[in-house]
Design an enzyme around this catalytic site. Structure first.
Site, PDB file in Angstrom:
ATOM      1  N   ASP A 149       0.830  -1.201   0.000  1.00 43.86           N
ATOM      2  CA  ASP A 149       0.000   0.000   0.000  1.00 43.86           C
ATOM      3  C   ASP A 149       0.869   1.257   0.000  1.00 43.86           C
ATOM      4  O   ASP A 149       0.528   2.259  -0.646  1.00 43.86           O
ATOM      5  CB  ASP A 149      -0.923   0.000   1.217  1.00 43.86           C
ATOM      6  CG  ASP A 149      -1.970  -1.111   1.157  1.00 43.86           C
ATOM      7  OD1 ASP A 149      -2.291  -1.569   0.045  1.00 43.86           O
ATOM      8  OD2 ASP A 149      -2.457  -1.523   2.228  1.00 43.86           O
ATOM      9  N   GLU A 301      -4.135  -7.872  27.180  1.00 43.49           N
ATOM     10  CA  GLU A 301      -4.531  -6.501  26.814  1.00 43.49           C
ATOM     11  C   GLU A 301      -4.121  -5.514  27.899  1.00 43.49           C
ATOM     12  O   GLU A 301      -3.667  -4.399  27.617  1.00 43.49           O
ATOM     13  CB  GLU A 301      -6.041  -6.432  26.591  1.00 43.49           C
ATOM     14  CG  GLU A 301      -6.531  -5.044  26.189  1.00 43.49           C
ATOM     15  CD  GLU A 301      -8.044  -4.934  26.179  1.00 43.49           C
ATOM     16  OE1 GLU A 301      -8.542  -3.795  26.111  1.00 43.49           O
ATOM     17  OE2 GLU A 301      -8.734  -5.978  26.245  1.00 43.49           O
ATOM     18  N   HIS A 386      -5.450 -21.820  12.216  1.00 46.69           N
ATOM     19  CA  HIS A 386      -5.536 -22.463  13.524  1.00 46.69           C
ATOM     20  C   HIS A 386      -4.753 -23.774  13.572  1.00 46.69           C
ATOM     21  O   HIS A 386      -4.201 -24.135  14.611  1.00 46.69           O
ATOM     22  CB  HIS A 386      -6.994 -22.730  13.907  1.00 46.69           C
ATOM     23  CG  HIS A 386      -7.684 -21.545  14.497  1.00 46.69           C
ATOM     24  ND1 HIS A 386      -8.318 -20.600  13.723  1.00 46.69           N
ATOM     25  CD2 HIS A 386      -7.833 -21.142  15.786  1.00 46.69           C
ATOM     26  CE1 HIS A 386      -8.835 -19.672  14.519  1.00 46.69           C
ATOM     27  NE2 HIS A 386      -8.560 -19.971  15.769  1.00 46.69           N
TER      28      HIS A 386
END
Length: 498
Positions: A149, A301, A386
């Site tokens: 990009d 987190e 997975h």
């Protein structure tokens, strides 16, 4: 010698508390990340190279000192440096990201195969390098697309529409320093469990550009540690940590009452249950399966929030900083979700962002809308990512049909229960929502069983106990809305649309 002593100590402690040694080691890395991140946050703002060396040192300690994954660094280095070379040394061609994608996924596939078939008596609780490699696969495949990009932006500077806003914000225009790239690859708080994030987000945190837009007005309302740029985040991080501990305790407690051992045991208690009881028991099983993920992701987190990586701007309405940049799970949204879209958006959120932005939208030809083939390609990629166990494919292929059917319900059935403006709830909307809630939650409880069982025969056996009712329902819906009477059915339903 010190590493051997630590390993022996962990194994002895695991035996005392009744946990698998690797699960205890994983808990250790999650807990250690908090003090280590607190130290990282206190590095001088401009000491970027020192931060990078510190990050790499912590990860090496995790890989060598705690898990003794001596070949782990080599595996991650092959993936990381392979992407770095493909992205910058390969000719600038449009299919460069796909070359990198197949390299990364092929390398991961090889290690999945080795873990499954190369080890006698494969232990699903054992931690090998494939977990960290799965997290890294998301980062590295996204990295190559970000580089591509960036090249498009440089090649077509006067054509802002050549890339989307999302792509422009994450585009890599200049080659990153190798040490910065390796720190991104080996960032210790998310090394084994995630969350995943794009390189530009990591770079902007490392250089503190992420906090440039903090104004004097906002800084007056929030306390800072001296002259440090990163705002205080200890309370938010602690909240996530305590939430993770709560889910962990709940998982341990509920495991005594709801477990696969009861379903697969020698007795016939589960088999003799009434049909509806089996359906709800599978729903409860699905909930207990999710709890350990809730715990790990919340704690991971929290450590990212503590060091500042979770910062996501300033909310003018609430007057608070946002710390949800790397949020990976929304347990409340998942457990109360009334449709497939809501559940998928709330679960493993950063993996879903990766699948959406770097698989789902990338396989769709430019100028066209994503269709069923894009959906199937995305779910197959998720299953392939997975691992190689059959259970993954049974679950994710079923999930692909869930998503396709969910779109049909949302377009054809949901409008019937809305008012004339097409937004306000109609008279029977609450009843519709209740029915949808139980249908979706029970369907997911059914679909996730192979994801945990992993093997083909046990997965089919547990589905057989409830007569494959979800798959039969899928077949009926597909026949109604995609069969020979498709136009008549849709015409009939649309006459009741507001």
């Amino acid at each position: 010698m010190a590493i051997e002593v630590l390993d022996a100590t962990v194994k002895a402690l695991a035996s005392d508390v009744g946990l698998h040694p690797d699960l205890l080691k994983m808990a250790m890395t999650l807990l250690l990340s908090y003090p280590l991140c607190a130290i990282l946050k206190r590095f001088p703002d401009n000491a970027i190279r020192a931060k990078e060396i510190y990050i790499l040192s912590c990860s090496v300690f995790y890989l060598f000192g705690i898990f003794t994954l001596y070949s782990g660094v080599t595996t991650l280095m092959i993936a990381g440096m392979g992407t770095y070379m493909i992205s910058f040394c390969f000719p600038a061609v449009s299919y460069m990201p796909w070359i990198n994608f197949f390299f990364i996924m092929g390398h991961l596939f090889k290690n999945h195969i080795s873990a499954q078939f190369g080890v006698a008596n494969y232990d699903t609780n054992a931690i090998d390098i494939t977990g960290a490699q799965m997290v890294l696969a998301m980062k590295l495949t996204a990295f190559a697309w970000n580089v591509q990009d960036g090249r498009l932006i440089k090649k077509y500077p006067n054509q802002p529409g050549i890339v989307t806003k999302f792509q422009r914000e994450r585009a890599i225009v200049e080659r990153p320093h190798i040490l910065s790239f390796l720190a991104y690859v080996f960032f210790f708080p998310s090394l084994f469990t995630g969350p995943s994030y794009d390189y530009i987000e990591f770079k902007r945190w490392l250089s503190l550009e992420m906090f440039d837009h903090i104004t004097k007005d906002t800084s007056k309302k929030h306390k800072f540690h001296g002259k440090r740029t990163i705002p205080r985040s200890g309370r938010v991080a602690l909240k996530q940590f305590l939430l993770g501990v709560f889910w962990l305790v709940l998982w341990i407690k509920l495991g005594k009452y709801v477990s696969l051992d009861y379903v697969l045991g020698d007795g016939s208690a589960f088999v003799s249950m009434p049909f509806i009881n089996k359906c709800f028991y599978m729903w409860a099983l699905g909930f207990t399966f999710r709890l350990k993920y809730y715990s790990a992701w919340c704690i991971a987190e929290g450590s990212c929030i503590l060091c500042g990586l979770g910062f996501n701007g300033y909310d003018k309405r609430s007057g608070r900083y946002l710390w949800n940049r790397v949020k990976n799970i929304d347990p409340w949204a998942f457990e109360t979700g009334q449709n497939t879209h809501a559940l998928l958006e709330a679960w493993n959120m950063n993996t879903n962002k990766w699948l959406k932005n770097y698989v789902y939208l990338r396989v769709t030809p430019k100028g066209k809308k994503p269709g069923f083939m894009s959906t199937m390609a995305t779910f197959f990629t998720s299953a392939f990512w997975h691992g190689t166990r059959p259970g993954y494919y049974l679950t994710f292929i079923t999930g692909a049909f869930f998503q396709a059917i969910g779109k049909v319900f949302r377009r054809q059935l949901r409008p019937i229960f809305l008012s004339n403006d097409g937004v306000t709830a109609g008279r029977f909307k609450l009843l519709y929502d209740i029915v949808c809630y139980f249908v979706v939650q029970l369907a997911f409880g059914y679909a996730v069983q192979p994801f945990v069982l992993l093997d083909f025969k046990p997965s089919l056996w547990i589905w057989k106990q409830v007569g494959y009712y979800v798959h039969i329902g899928i077949a009926i819906v597909l026949f109604i809305f995609y069969g020979p009477f498709k136009k008549k059915v849709i015409r009939f339903l649309k006459q009741y649309h507001p």
